[in-house]
Scaffold this active site. Structure first.
Site, PDB file in Angstrom:
ATOM      1  N   HIS A 323       0.813  -1.220   0.000  1.00  9.62           N
ATOM      2  CA  HIS A 323       0.000   0.000   0.000  1.00  9.62           C
ATOM      3  C   HIS A 323       0.845   1.268   0.000  1.00  9.62           C
ATOM      4  O   HIS A 323       0.326   2.371  -0.155  1.00  9.62           O
ATOM      5  CB  HIS A 323      -0.917  -0.021   1.232  1.00  9.62           C
ATOM      6  CG  HIS A 323      -2.080   0.910   1.152  1.00  9.62           C
ATOM      7  ND1 HIS A 323      -2.230   1.994   2.003  1.00  9.62           N
ATOM      8  CD2 HIS A 323      -3.148   0.940   0.323  1.00  9.62           C
ATOM      9  CE1 HIS A 323      -3.348   2.632   1.708  1.00  9.62           C
ATOM     10  NE2 HIS A 323      -3.924   2.022   0.690  1.00  9.62           N
ATOM     11  N   LYS A 325       3.086   4.453  -0.880  1.00  8.27           N
ATOM     12  CA  LYS A 325       3.046   5.355  -2.033  1.00  8.27           C
ATOM     13  C   LYS A 325       4.265   6.267  -1.972  1.00  8.27           C
ATOM     14  O   LYS A 325       4.323   7.189  -1.142  1.00  8.27           O
ATOM     15  CB  LYS A 325       1.744   6.146  -2.030  1.00  8.27           C
ATOM     16  CG  LYS A 325       0.525   5.229  -2.204  1.00  8.27           C
ATOM     17  CD  LYS A 325      -0.771   5.909  -1.904  1.00  8.27           C
ATOM     18  CE  LYS A 325      -1.941   4.957  -2.169  1.00  8.27           C
ATOM     19  NZ  LYS A 325      -1.912   3.763  -1.293  1.00  8.27           N
ATOM     20  N   HIS A 552      -8.467  11.502   0.543  1.00  8.51           N
ATOM     21  CA  HIS A 552      -7.761  10.232   0.423  1.00  8.51           C
ATOM     22  C   HIS A 552      -6.428  10.346   1.160  1.00  8.51           C
ATOM     23  O   HIS A 552      -5.750   9.349   1.393  1.00  8.51           O
ATOM     24  CB  HIS A 552      -7.525   9.891  -1.058  1.00  8.51           C
ATOM     25  CG  HIS A 552      -7.026   8.496  -1.276  1.00  8.51           C
ATOM     26  ND1 HIS A 552      -5.688   8.194  -1.428  1.00  8.51           N
ATOM     27  CD2 HIS A 552      -7.684   7.315  -1.348  1.00  8.51           C
ATOM     28  CE1 HIS A 552      -5.543   6.889  -1.602  1.00  8.51           C
ATOM     29  NE2 HIS A 552      -6.732   6.327  -1.558  1.00  8.51           N
ATOM     30  N   LYS A 554      -3.909  10.712   4.306  1.00 12.82           N
ATOM     31  CA  LYS A 554      -3.911  10.112   5.639  1.00 12.82           C
ATOM     32  C   LYS A 554      -2.925  10.868   6.511  1.00 12.82           C
ATOM     33  O   LYS A 554      -1.745  10.997   6.160  1.00 12.82           O
ATOM     34  CB  LYS A 554      -3.501   8.638   5.602  1.00 12.82           C
ATOM     35  CG  LYS A 554      -4.508   7.706   4.952  1.00 12.82           C
ATOM     36  CD  LYS A 554      -4.194   7.511   3.510  1.00 12.82           C
ATOM     37  CE  LYS A 554      -5.069   6.409   2.911  1.00 12.82           C
ATOM     38  NZ  LYS A 554      -5.251   6.577   1.457  1.00 12.82           N
TER      39      LYS A 554
END
Length: 689
Positions: A323, A325, A552, A554
């Protein structure tokens, strides 16, 4: 942006398709400038392959005439003066104010509104001769009212940044409940007649207030502010232009002479990526680390250029994902490291509230090869866990090198402004228990001394997906995020957490409508647990103009007023899979997924990093000397204080502090519930079924 110096003549404004509830809610507002314009798939929120990347070209003249050429293979329909004309591939048509285009016959309706009429209090009823002219006229009238509302909301947001608390409580709700991307045609419309009282407050010195607002947002920009390379918000289409003053696009990140690119993500749309960032085609070596399988993986293999390597890191524990990025871009001058929150897909880089951090680092001198700093060790430890297939490349002035985790020790990270907080899947025991996940964050915070004001100060958890949690784990997690000591040596103490999470109304009224909820993928069984009710807080982003751009991004933070103890930008959602859960009487940490984040801390600095891989004016190896050692103070954009204080680092925290708790009517979004109240495009949720 290239269009910033061009003369804007009008806007293509989305219209609802019919009065039966279906919609074309996947089209964004499209500004039309003098000269050549392109309309295509990138103006859609969702992917529809019937619309080409270059679907239409429009040539706009100052006399108001616009010539449309159909560039794609599919025809369009033009509605003008009561007529409906089909225009096929390579054919041309003229359009004027009030004309409607169907980008696909029967779908994706946009109306051309020229600047001369965009600001008027009434809209001519050009569509009244159409078969359903009365309904369209009513829509036009509603659009005018909504445009007026968006102007008020933009003025409000400017007012909030300028510090007029007297109007905040009355008006903040408006910004989150304006309607569709139709209102986006009001961007740049702040100077209009008949201003509301809120607008008059924010525009008492119109040019001056605009300038101050731009300076405020610009002050967080990499390589521009005095403490550069903090983090930035990403550009969002369909919002007023001031909201993107210091935001970044993917083209701002991947630029210059890149020799080697490592792109780490969960979802990767190679077709979009190469279109959005064509310079990637020229990069000799590209490694893509991804989390996809099945048909998505097969498509990646089919579309990838021959010189690209794709690799899915191993997932030893079920239900885990890759996950993280990030981007590692190697240049002749050094390396650019980027940690961000967006999948490599069009919708994530254009319609969501997202964030990224990036910093450039030079190659190490040969005498410094054995000098290591915590950032370097954390980076190499994380990269080692990914186990990509090593490959050799020949780099100018470096020679033939093996691209593995150890290769990234060749760069000088001494001026790193953040710490890396990673997660890798596994059962971590012994010393490794504090190496990853929330225990890594606890370990780093334990080493830091914070101002006394942060003793027992609150915590914020803000994310886009919620795992299946229990109160025991929430306590464990809060314990890690509350670590650290105050100036007098005492522990900071456990902070009260709040969860910033969009409500159903936030999603319904967003620039994507209910479609935004597909990227907030939490089921009702996770969201509606009774013990979570005390945590829920509103997504309020007026000060950065992103109330309607669903998050989106976090982030996790500890704050006091507008002061920040620490701030984490990460790929990690609130889940045990991402952060890990202690097991076996707290002797083992189990993590399922790969995650990566950057932690901003108060740091002691003697110089300000100025090195850049792409800007000659910032090519020196050393930073700018401060003349003394200072401790940085992270604050929000809404912080009030000495603007000349060299220790202040303004972080564009995208939500307002303190967060506003849910009201009695607020319902947290969950994506598997049915919502029958229509969104801004006239749709219900789910779209089908």
């Amino acid at each position: 942006m290239a269009s910033a110096s061009r003369v804007r003549l009008g806007t293509l404004v989305p219209l609802t398709k019919d009065n039966a509830g279906s919609s074309n809610g996947s089209v964004s507002s499209i500004p039309i400038f003098q000269g050549s314009n392109v309309v295509g798939r990138d103006h859609l929120v969702v992917v529809d392959k019937r619309i080409s990347r270059k679907h239409l070209s429009l040539h706009a003249s100052t006399d108001g005439s616009i010539e449309v050429v159909v560039e794609g293979p599919n025809p369009i329909m033009v509605r003008s003066k009561g007529q409906r004309l089909k225009v096929c591939a390579k054919e041309k048509a003229k359009i004027a104010h009030g004309d409607v285009l169907e980008l696909i016959p029967g779908d994706y309706f946009v109306k051309y509104v020229d600047m001369g009429d965009e600001h008027k209090s009434t809209v001519p009823m050009n569509l009244s001769d159409l078969k359903k002219g009365k309904r369209h006229s009513e829509e036009d009238g509603a659009a005018v009212k909504r445009n007026r509302q968006i102007m008020e909301d933009e003025a409000l947001a400017r007012t909030l940044q300028m510090g007029f608390p007297c109007v905040k409580s009355q008006c903040t709700i408006k910004l989150c409940c304006v309607l569709s991307k139709q209102e986006s045609s009001a961007e740049d419309n702040t100077a209009v007649s008949g201003m509301t009282s809120v607008q008059k407050i924010s525009s008492h010195d119109s040019a001056g207030s605009s300038g101050r607002n731009n300076e405020r947002t610009r002050s967080v920009g990499p390589l521009k502010d005095m403490l550069p390379l903090t983090f930035r918000l990403m550009r969002v289409q369909g919002l007023p232009s001031w909201t993107n003053t210091s935001s970044v696009s993917i083209q701002d990140v991947i630029q210059g002479e890149v020799l080697l690119a490592v792109l780490s993500n969960y979802m990767v749309d190679i077709d979009w990526l190469l279109t959005a960032c064509p310079s990637l085609r020229k990069v000799p070596h590209v490694l893509v680390l991804h989390g996809q399988d099945g048909a998505s993986l097969e498509l990646m293999k089919k579309l990838k250029p021959a010189n690209w390597i794709i690799h899915k890191p191993p997932l030893p524990i079920s239900f885990g994902t890759h996950h993280s990025k990030a981007m590692l871009l190697v240049y002749p001058q050094g390396i650019r490291i980027v940690v961000h929150t967006a999948n490599l897909i069009h919708v994530d880089w254009n319609y969501k509230s997202q964030g990224l951090w990036m910093q450039d680092f030079p190659w190490k001198d040969t005498n410094d090869m054995n000098k290591k700093v915590p950032f370097e060790n954390d980076l190499v430890d994380y990269l080692s866990a990914l186990k990509w297939p090593e490959f050799r490349v020949n780099l100018p002035e470096v020679g033939d090198v093996n691209i593995n985790a150890a290769f990234f020790r060749k760069f000088d990270y001494r001026n790193s402004m953040v710490r890396l907080i990673g997660s890798v899947p596994g059962y971590h025991v012994g010393p490794n228990i504090r190496r990853w996940g929330h225990m890594k964050l606890r370990n780093v915070l334990d080493e830091i001394t914070f101002d006394k004001q942060f003793c027992k100060s609150p915590l914020i958890y803000q994310f886009s997906s919620l795992g299946s949690l229990d109160e025991k784990w929430m306590s464990e997690f809060a314990c890690s995020l509350s670590a650290g000591k105050s100036d007098d040596g005492s522990q900071l103490g456990i902070g009260k957490p709040l969860i910033v999470w969009p409500t159903v109304e936030d999603v319904r009224c967003s620039i994507e409508g209910y479609a935004a909820g597909s990227c907030i993928p939490s089921p009702q069984k996770n969201v509606e647990k009774d013990f979570l009710k005390k945590y829920w807080s509103r997504w309020k982003a007026d000060h950065v103009g992103r109330c309607r751009a669903m998050p989106h991004i976090k982030t996790f933070t500890r704050y006091s007023g507008q002061n920040i103890a620490w701030f984490l930008l990460t790929s990690s959602n609130l889940s045990k899979a991402a952060w890990g859960a202690l097991q076996k009487n707290n002797t083992q940490l189990m993590i399922r997924s790969y995650e990566l984040g950057v932690l901003f801390l108060p740091q002691m600095l003697q110089s300000i990093p100025q090195f850049s891989c792409t800007e000659k004016s910032h090519s020196s190896r050393d930073g700018v000397a401060l003349g003394k050692t200072i401790k940085t103070k992270p604050v929000t954009l809404c912080w009030k204080g000495d603007e000349e204080d060299p220790s202040i680092v303004r972080l564009p925290v995208p939500y307002q502090l303190p967060p506003q708790p849910y009201g009695t009517q607020d319902v947290p979004w969950s994506w598997d519930r049915r919502y029958t109240k229509k969104d801004v495009y006239g749709s219900v949720w789910p779209r089908h079924g």
